[in-house]
Design a protein around this motif. Structure first.
Motif, short mmCIF file in Angstrom:
data_model
loop_
_atom_site.label_atom_id
_atom_site.label_comp_id
_atom_site.label_asym_id
_atom_site.label_seq_id
_atom_site.Cartn_x
_atom_site.Cartn_y
_atom_site.Cartn_z
N ARG A 88 1.03 -0.94 -0.46
CA ARG A 88 -0.04 -0.30 0.09
C ARG A 88 0.81 0.90 -0.05
O ARG A 88 0.46 2.33 -0.17
CB ARG A 88 -0.74 0.26 0.75
N THR A 89 2.40 1.81 0.25
CA THR A 89 2.86 2.53 0.24
C THR A 89 3.39 2.46 -1.23
O THR A 89 4.60 3.36 -0.95
CB THR A 89 4.14 2.32 2.09
N SER A 90 3.19 1.79 -1.92
CA SER A 90 4.33 1.75 -2.84
C SER A 90 2.84 2.28 -4.54
O SER A 90 1.58 1.24 -4.39
CB SER A 90 4.09 0.47 -3.70
N GLY A 112 5.01 16.94 -12.60
CA GLY A 112 5.18 16.93 -11.77
C GLY A 112 3.88 17.70 -10.27
O GLY A 112 4.29 17.59 -9.20
N ALA A 113 2.73 17.66 -11.35
CA ALA A 113 1.02 18.31 -10.23
C ALA A 113 0.88 16.90 -9.79
O ALA A 113 0.59 16.86 -8.63
CB ALA A 113 0.74 18.35 -11.47
N LEU A 114 1.36 16.00 -10.81
CA LEU A 114 1.44 14.59 -8.87
C LEU A 114 2.14 14.14 -8.81
O LEU A 114 1.45 13.95 -7.17
CB LEU A 114 1.44 13.23 -10.60
N PHE A 115 3.39 14.63 -8.32
CA PHE A 115 4.37 14.22 -7.92
C PHE A 115 4.01 15.64 -6.79
O PHE A 115 4.36 15.51 -5.20
CB PHE A 115 5.65 14.01 -8.02
N GLU A 116 3.84 16.53 -7.17
CA GLU A 116 3.37 17.26 -5.55
C GLU A 116 2.23 17.30 -5.43
O GLU A 116 2.06 17.33 -3.99
CB GLU A 116 3.31 18.79 -6.72
N ALA A 117 1.10 16.37 -5.43
CA ALA A 117 -0.08 16.03 -5.31
C ALA A 117 0.61 15.05 -3.79
O ALA A 117 -0.17 14.47 -2.95
CB ALA A 117 -1.04 15.75 -6.40
N LEU A 118 1.32 14.62 -4.40
CA LEU A 118 2.02 12.55 -3.40
C LEU A 118 2.17 12.63 -2.82
O LEU A 118 2.54 12.51 -2.12
CB LEU A 118 2.26 11.67 -4.57
N HIS A 124 6.15 5.35 -0.22
CA HIS A 124 7.27 5.00 0.03
C HIS A 124 8.25 5.47 -2.06
O HIS A 124 9.23 5.61 -1.64
CB HIS A 124 7.60 3.47 0.30
N ARG A 125 7.34 4.31 -2.15
CA ARG A 125 8.06 4.44 -4.15
C ARG A 125 7.49 3.95 -5.37
O ARG A 125 6.03 3.50 -4.45
CB ARG A 125 8.86 2.89 -3.82
N ALA A 126 6.91 4.98 -6.12
CA ALA A 126 6.61 5.11 -7.58
C ALA A 126 7.18 3.85 -8.28
O ALA A 126 8.43 3.56 -8.12
CB ALA A 126 6.44 6.10 -8.01
N TYR A 127 6.59 3.32 -8.95
CA TYR A 127 7.48 2.35 -10.15
C TYR A 127 6.27 2.70 -11.72
O TYR A 127 5.49 3.54 -11.41
CB TYR A 127 6.97 0.76 -10.05
N TYR A 168 11.42 1.48 -13.98
CA TYR A 168 11.84 1.87 -13.00
C TYR A 168 10.96 1.96 -11.81
O TYR A 168 10.13 2.32 -11.70
CB TYR A 168 11.41 3.28 -13.81
N GLU A 169 11.98 3.37 -10.95
CA GLU A 169 11.72 3.02 -9.40
C GLU A 169 12.16 4.71 -8.86
O GLU A 169 13.12 4.69 -9.93
CB GLU A 169 11.66 2.02 -8.72
N LYS A 170 11.04 5.16 -8.22
CA LYS A 170 11.65 6.31 -7.11
C LYS A 170 11.45 6.74 -6.67
O LYS A 170 9.97 5.67 -5.72
CB LYS A 170 10.68 7.37 -8.49
N ASP A 171 11.97 7.05 -5.14
CA ASP A 171 12.12 7.10 -4.08
C ASP A 171 10.96 7.99 -3.57
O ASP A 171 11.37 9.57 -4.08
CB ASP A 171 13.31 7.16 -3.19
N LEU A 172 10.21 8.01 -2.70
CA LEU A 172 9.10 8.96 -2.52
C LEU A 172 8.95 9.62 -0.75
O LEU A 172 8.28 10.20 -0.86
CB LEU A 172 7.41 8.62 -2.86
#
Length: 178
Positions: A88-90, A112-118, A124-127, A168-172
Motif C-alpha cells: 500500500r505504500t507503493s 510535476g503536479a502528480l508528485f506534488e499532490a502525492l 515510499h516508492r513509485a514504479y 523504473y522506481e522512484k523514492d518518494l
C-alpha cells in the motif's frame, strides 16, 4: 491543436473528463504498445478506473488542459502497485498525452503536479513500467528521479510480437529513515 506556447493548467480529473480520457487511452490501445490492453474500452468500462482515483489519497488522476480552450491534453495517474496490503505504500505511475499534444512539456507538467499532490501521502516508492522501446518515456522518468531496476523480457504480446517492459522506481520518502 494547441500550439507549443499554449498555457497549460493541471487539475484533478473529474467524471466529466471520462469521455476524452477514454478517447486518449483508446488511441494508445489501437496504435501503440504503450499499454498492453488489446481491445478499445467503452466509457462505461473505464468508469471504475476513473472512480478509483479520488481527489485525495495516494491514487490520483491529474488532467492537463489548455488554459484558453480547456481542451484535455493528457493525464497522469498513480494507482496501486499491487493489491496485497503490504504494497500500500507503493504506487504505479503513468502518463498519457493526447496524440496531438506531444513534445510540448505536457507530460512533465502532469508528473510535476502528480508528485506534488502525492508529497503528503504515506508513500515510499513509485514504479513505472515502460514498454520498450520508448526513449521519450525513459527520459521523462529519468527527469523525475526514476532509476532503471530491471527488465521483463518479452512479457507482453501485442501486434503479433513480444515486447519487453523496463521497470523504473522512484523514492518518494521526504526524509531519510532515522
Amino acid at each position: 491543436m494547441p500550439s507549443a506556447h499554449t498555457e497549460v493548467q493541471v487539475r484533478p480529473g473529474t467524471e466529466g473528463d471520462l469521455d476524452v480520457l477514454t478517447e486518449i487511452y483508446n488511441h494508445y490501445v489501437r496504435e501503440t504498445t504503450i499499454t498492453f490492453d488489446t481491445a478499445v474500452l467503452t466509457t462505461e468500462e473505464r468508469r471504475p478506473w476513473l472512480l478509483s482515483h479520488p481527489e485525495d489519497g495516494p491514487y490520483r488522476l491529474m488532467v492537463a488542459t489548455a488554459a484558453d480552450s480547456q481542451e484535455i491534453l493528457g493525464y497522469a495517474t498513480s494507482s496501486p502497485y499491487r493489491t496485497k496490503p503490504a504494497y500500500r505504500t507503493s504506487v504505479e505511475t503513468t502518463v498519457y498525452v493526447a496524440p496531438d499534444s506531444g513534445r510540448r512539456g505536457v507530460g512533465t507538467l502532469l508528473y510535476g503536479a502528480l508528485f506534488e499532490a502525492l508529497a503528503g501521502e504515506d508513500l515510499h516508492r513509485a514504479y513505472a513500467g515502460i514498454a520498450q522501446p520508448n526513449e521519450a518515456s525513459r527520459r521523462l522518468h529519468a527527469c523525475f528521479g526514476f532509476r532503471h531496476v530491471g527488465t521483463h523480457r518479452e512479457v507482453g504480446r501485442k501486434f503479433g510480437r513480444y515486447w519487453d517492459v523496463a521497470w523504473y522506481e522512484k523514492d518518494l520518502r521526504r526524509a531519510p529513515r532515522g
